[in-house]
Design an enzyme around this catalytic site. Sequence first.
Site, mmCIF file in Angstrom:
data_model
loop_
_atom_site.group_PDB
_atom_site.id
_atom_site.type_symbol
_atom_site.label_atom_id
_atom_site.label_comp_id
_atom_site.label_asym_id
_atom_site.label_seq_id
_atom_site.Cartn_x
_atom_site.Cartn_y
_atom_site.Cartn_z
ATOM 1 N N HIS A 99 93.694 82.905 -8.422
ATOM 2 C CA HIS A 99 93.829 81.460 -8.251
ATOM 3 C C HIS A 99 92.781 80.947 -7.283
ATOM 4 O O HIS A 99 92.400 81.644 -6.344
ATOM 5 C CB HIS A 99 95.231 81.087 -7.752
ATOM 6 C CG HIS A 99 95.697 81.878 -6.563
ATOM 7 N ND1 HIS A 99 96.193 83.161 -6.674
ATOM 8 C CD2 HIS A 99 95.724 81.579 -5.242
ATOM 9 C CE1 HIS A 99 96.525 83.608 -5.466
ATOM 10 N NE2 HIS A 99 96.227 82.678 -4.574
ATOM 11 N N HIS A 101 92.176 77.983 -4.582
ATOM 12 C CA HIS A 101 92.783 76.915 -3.788
ATOM 13 C C HIS A 101 91.785 75.753 -3.727
ATOM 14 O O HIS A 101 90.602 75.976 -3.450
ATOM 15 C CB HIS A 101 93.023 77.383 -2.353
ATOM 16 C CG HIS A 101 94.011 78.499 -2.216
ATOM 17 N ND1 HIS A 101 95.324 78.287 -1.869
ATOM 18 C CD2 HIS A 101 93.872 79.843 -2.357
ATOM 19 C CE1 HIS A 101 95.956 79.471 -1.798
ATOM 20 N NE2 HIS A 101 95.089 80.421 -2.088
#
Length: 146
Positions: A99, A101
């Site tokens: 992922h 951010h």
Amino acid sequence: MQDCIFCRIIRGELPATRIHEDNDAIVFMDIGPVVKGHLLVIPKEHYANLEETPAAVLAKLIALVQKIAAAQKKALRTDGVNIMQSNGRAAGQVVDHIHFHVIPRFLSDGHHWNWKAQKYADSGEMQALADKIKGILSGASSQQSG
Ligand code: 5GP
Ligand code: ZN
């Protein structure tokens, strides 16, 4: 991945405040924002980290990160943005589904990264580390061409 919390969010088994979905990725609000408005950009396919994610998937993801950061800037009138991506427990990775951010920054947000610049003992120490990494890189490129 059955137990991965981000896969469960993708499948709709866990709630998330989504802001974008396409064939390859979803974007949703981080439940514990470093700064309010903090977003997570994840691929729908499960890959644990940077090393495991195919370059073609990464290329799409980073293009989406750019688009999402632009929307965040316009919507929240931010002064800046931090893009973060952690790999491994030593780097602070908690969720093993890659992922990015997208953390909005404001001059007044009061957030400070705990970024402490160290010093090399001497230029030889820095050069030795550089040479080690260069050695692996040149080995990898000669394997690809050979
Ligand atoms: P990491 O430390 O692995 O880079 O970041 C994981 C991020 O996922 C953290 O910022 C954390 O707040 C966020 N997170 C963990 N669980 C959930 C969840 O169930 N929902 C949402 N929206 N975010 C989560
Ligand atoms: Zn997953």
